[in-house]
Design a protein around this motif. Structure first.
Motif, PDB file in Angstrom:
ATOM      1  N   LEU A  37      46.947  47.152  -1.308  1.00 60.90           N
ATOM      2  CA  LEU A  37      46.021  47.219  -0.167  1.00 60.90           C
ATOM      3  C   LEU A  37      44.769  48.014  -0.511  1.00 60.90           C
ATOM      4  O   LEU A  37      43.687  47.749   0.022  1.00 60.90           O
ATOM      5  N   LEU A  38      44.916  48.999  -1.423  1.00 60.84           N
ATOM      6  CA  LEU A  38      43.759  49.799  -1.807  1.00 60.84           C
ATOM      7  C   LEU A  38      42.821  49.031  -2.735  1.00 60.84           C
ATOM      8  O   LEU A  38      41.615  49.246  -2.733  1.00 60.84           O
ATOM      9  N   PHE A  39      43.379  48.123  -3.539  1.00 61.85           N
ATOM     10  CA  PHE A  39      42.551  47.340  -4.468  1.00 61.85           C
ATOM     11  C   PHE A  39      41.960  46.117  -3.789  1.00 61.85           C
ATOM     12  O   PHE A  39      41.132  45.434  -4.360  1.00 61.85           O
ATOM     13  N   LEU A  65      25.071  38.399 -12.433  1.00 62.56           N
ATOM     14  CA  LEU A  65      26.184  37.651 -11.815  1.00 62.56           C
ATOM     15  C   LEU A  65      26.519  38.258 -10.455  1.00 62.56           C
ATOM     16  O   LEU A  65      26.771  37.546  -9.478  1.00 62.56           O
ATOM     17  N   ARG A  66      26.511  39.589 -10.395  1.00 56.25           N
ATOM     18  CA  ARG A  66      26.772  40.264  -9.134  1.00 56.25           C
ATOM     19  C   ARG A  66      25.782  39.821  -8.060  1.00 56.25           C
ATOM     20  O   ARG A  66      26.160  39.457  -6.948  1.00 56.25           O
ATOM     21  N   ARG A  67      24.507  39.801  -8.422  1.00 56.47           N
ATOM     22  CA  ARG A  67      23.479  39.422  -7.450  1.00 56.47           C
ATOM     23  C   ARG A  67      23.667  37.974  -6.990  1.00 56.47           C
ATOM     24  O   ARG A  67      23.552  37.658  -5.816  1.00 56.47           O
ATOM     25  N   LEU A  68      23.972  37.088  -7.925  1.00 57.50           N
ATOM     26  CA  LEU A  68      24.169  35.676  -7.588  1.00 57.50           C
ATOM     27  C   LEU A  68      25.339  35.511  -6.622  1.00 57.50           C
ATOM     28  O   LEU A  68      25.242  34.801  -5.613  1.00 57.50           O
ATOM     29  N   LEU A  69      26.454  36.175  -6.932  1.00 58.38           N
ATOM     30  CA  LEU A  69      27.658  35.986  -6.120  1.00 58.38           C
ATOM     31  C   LEU A  69      27.521  36.658  -4.762  1.00 58.38           C
ATOM     32  O   LEU A  69      27.988  36.126  -3.751  1.00 58.38           O
ATOM     33  N   GLU A  70      26.879  37.816  -4.731  1.00 60.41           N
ATOM     34  CA  GLU A  70      26.662  38.479  -3.443  1.00 60.41           C
ATOM     35  C   GLU A  70      25.791  37.613  -2.532  1.00 60.41           C
ATOM     36  O   GLU A  70      26.096  37.415  -1.359  1.00 60.41           O
ATOM     37  N   ALA A  97      31.045  44.198  -5.773  1.00 56.58           N
ATOM     38  CA  ALA A  97      30.337  45.445  -6.083  1.00 56.58           C
ATOM     39  C   ALA A  97      30.669  45.970  -7.475  1.00 56.58           C
ATOM     40  O   ALA A  97      29.858  46.660  -8.092  1.00 56.58           O
ATOM     41  N   ALA A  98      31.868  45.635  -7.982  1.00 54.49           N
ATOM     42  CA  ALA A  98      32.263  46.170  -9.285  1.00 54.49           C
ATOM     43  C   ALA A  98      31.982  45.192 -10.423  1.00 54.49           C
ATOM     44  O   ALA A  98      32.416  45.405 -11.554  1.00 54.49           O
ATOM     45  N   CYS A  99      31.263  44.136 -10.141  1.00 59.81           N
ATOM     46  CA  CYS A  99      30.951  43.137 -11.170  1.00 59.81           C
ATOM     47  C   CYS A  99      30.137  43.792 -12.282  1.00 59.81           C
ATOM     48  O   CYS A  99      29.077  44.363 -12.015  1.00 59.81           O
ATOM     49  N   PRO A 100      30.619  43.730 -13.528  1.00 57.41           N
ATOM     50  CA  PRO A 100      29.913  44.449 -14.593  1.00 57.41           C
ATOM     51  C   PRO A 100      28.564  43.827 -14.982  1.00 57.41           C
ATOM     52  O   PRO A 100      27.732  44.503 -15.568  1.00 57.41           O
ATOM     53  N   ASP A 101      28.366  42.557 -14.665  1.00 53.43           N
ATOM     54  CA  ASP A 101      27.100  41.885 -15.018  1.00 53.43           C
ATOM     55  C   ASP A 101      26.208  41.884 -13.772  1.00 53.43           C
ATOM     56  O   ASP A 101      26.504  41.215 -12.785  1.00 53.43           O
ATOM     57  N   PRO A 102      25.105  42.647 -13.812  1.00 53.42           N
ATOM     58  CA  PRO A 102      24.303  42.810 -12.585  1.00 53.42           C
ATOM     59  C   PRO A 102      23.713  41.492 -12.065  1.00 53.42           C
ATOM     60  O   PRO A 102      23.583  41.303 -10.857  1.00 53.42           O
ATOM     61  N   ALA A 146      33.903  38.868 -12.586  1.00 52.12           N
ATOM     62  CA  ALA A 146      33.395  39.740 -11.528  1.00 52.12           C
ATOM     63  C   ALA A 146      34.171  41.051 -11.457  1.00 52.12           C
ATOM     64  O   ALA A 146      33.889  41.889 -10.598  1.00 52.12           O
ATOM     65  N   GLY A 147      35.151  41.220 -12.336  1.00 52.67           N
ATOM     66  CA  GLY A 147      35.943  42.452 -12.326  1.00 52.67           C
ATOM     67  C   GLY A 147      36.830  42.584 -11.105  1.00 52.67           C
ATOM     68  O   GLY A 147      37.136  43.690 -10.668  1.00 52.67           O
ATOM     69  N   ARG A 148      37.257  41.437 -10.556  1.00 52.36           N
ATOM     70  CA  ARG A 148      38.082  41.473  -9.348  1.00 52.36           C
ATOM     71  C   ARG A 148      39.539  41.169  -9.647  1.00 52.36           C
ATOM     72  O   ARG A 148      39.861  40.390 -10.545  1.00 52.36           O
TER      73      ARG A 148
END
Ligand code: CU
Ligand code: FE
Ligand code: FE
Lengths: 301, 301
Positions: free
Chosen positions: B246-248, A32-37, A25-30, B212-214
């Protein structure tokens, strides 16, 4: 009690799948986010649907590692895996959407080489490779039927032993060339009548095909890439109508009905459209074949 | 015209997906057939849903090749990929179905070693590894609350620097051991209070997490494998209630609420349940911690 455990199990699995998807959800590249989700969601659905065992999971991980070790500059086992699952062809399909009567695209395959030799219209691109000579002709038009004069046509093919030139040990160039359609969109050249050949089946993907009872063969085909300004670049093949391999299927799912063409085989001594008699210096001459492929280009983006 | 092209496109894509799935119809092994059909179906659904571009497809293939080249006897990048997508944990979930109040399973991870050293009940399995001493105690029972006397309990953990012994350069054994529950199912031992550590993030999977910002971190945890005849083998961890990680989130999605335990930190000089005062020879003694973990085993198959 049993029902409650079953409900709890369902909850655990769906909650886990949701949490894994939400991990991006926090992926900065929308994009890439869609692909990975999406990928994560489908993989979880797969594991849940088949109730993947830990042994099967281990087998999958080892398969992928072996495919990786099999991959180098010459061999890309993951492309092959994508090919035999039809994923490469599906990617081609979604990137070349149907547009009126535009010729359908199919897979590029691993044997395309940029900057192939220039061949004049009516010239021979076989380059001495063994096989039955084949006269190929047709037109390049747009979806309104207007000629696309000067379209760049790149052609490549295997010889009658199923080998592309890049697979020859001596590095010579054969069975490939580039030519330009004339002002009326017409084109014509000599090549070889294509023959079927297997995808590389001596690695883990070949073992998978064997375990699944599938043929590693591709039906006979002739590759085309057609490029013209203002039009969508077309990467495709033509197939041979009476090739029995068409009945057993294509290892990479590249066949489309509209790409299956009639190759008219000619008896030795029959004069060709350009007046030549292939193999006329051989005793009894030589059989040859001919095919027509009219290419329709979709508009470019 | 536009509508007709759209309908034709939908038809092409679904027909291709069906054909690729049907490619496994002749697979002689029914389980393999089911796995390949399901996987193929979900992959096609993914490609169609995200409209995967050819460039993205190429990127995926290159990512897999790089993961393969990164994999050797010490490092399995595909396991890591499966882990960070939650696929490993989902596989654990489907293979360890909820059963009444049985303790939940979680991922095995890459650091389990068979035949760890025997430790007597109440003994210390830290093996000199650096960290805060931690007293761990509990019972092993079945889902009717009956003690499982003699259950084999294998425990392993990272030291306070986040290193498992197998990651030490000198090959010594530390932070792992096996013990047997007593007749009443009770167990107790000294270990280290666990600390968080990252999954290996210097490869393609690490790059994926970063893009992905993870976080690559796993929350602090202590691994358990509990085995007893007639019971389902339990592979799990316990986590530390006040661990901010645990929160992250957990890079591999292994946390389950029921596995988060309260570690009660003790001031230096506080006598331990076994009468010891950890670090009593150090000036001011030494802080230590304690935790209770009551293990409930599901019946075996
Ligand atoms: Cu799916
Ligand atoms: Fe080919
Ligand atoms: Fe761990």
């Amino acid at each position: 009690d049993r029902d409650q455990s079953a409900r709890e199990q369902e909850l655990r699995e769906s909650e886990l799948a949701d949490r894994a998807v939400a991990g991006f959800a926090a992926c900065p590249d929308p994009r890439l986010r869609r692909l990975l989700e999406s990928l994560t969601g489908h993989l979880h659905a797969f594991v849940r649907e088949v109730r993947l065992t830990e042994r099967e999971w281990r087998g999958a991980v080892e398969f992928l590692a072996e495919a990786g070790h099999r991959t180098d500059d010459k061999r890309q086992e993951f492309v092959l895996l994508s090919d035999v699952l039809g994923v490469s062809m599906q990617t081609v399909a979604v990137n070349n959407e149907a547009y009126r009567d535009a010729t359908e695209a199919t897979v590029l395959g691993p044997f395309f080489v940029a900057d192939s030799p220039e061949v004049p219209l009516g010239g021979d691109l076989a380059g001495g490779a063994p096989g039955t000579p084949c006269w190929v002709e047709g037109t390049v038009t747009d979806t309104d039927g207007k000629p696309v004069g000067g379209a760049l046509i790149e052609v490549w093919q295997a010889d009658e032993d199923g080998q592309y030139d890049v697979q020859y040990p001596d590095g010579r160039v054969a069975g490939r060339g580039r030519l330009r359609a004339d002002r009326d969109g017409g084109y014509r050249f000599w090549a070889l009548k294509p023959t079927r050949y297997p995808v590389p089946d001596d690695g883990p993907v070949g073992r998978l095909l064997a375990a699944a009872g599938r043929s590693a063969m591709r039906p006979a085909h002739l590759h085309f890439m057609v490029t013209a300004p203002g039009h969508r670049t077309l990467v495709t093949h033509i197939f041979v109508e009476d090739d029995p391999q068409l009945l057993f299927g294509d290892a990479v799912f590249g066949v489309r009905d509209g790409l299956v063409k009639r190759f008219a085989d000619q008896r030795p001594g029959t004069p060709a459209p350009d007046g030549r008699e292939p193999g006329s210096l051989q005793p009894g001459g030589r059989a040859w074949s001919r095919v027509r492929f009219d290419i329709v280009l979709a508009p470019g983006e």
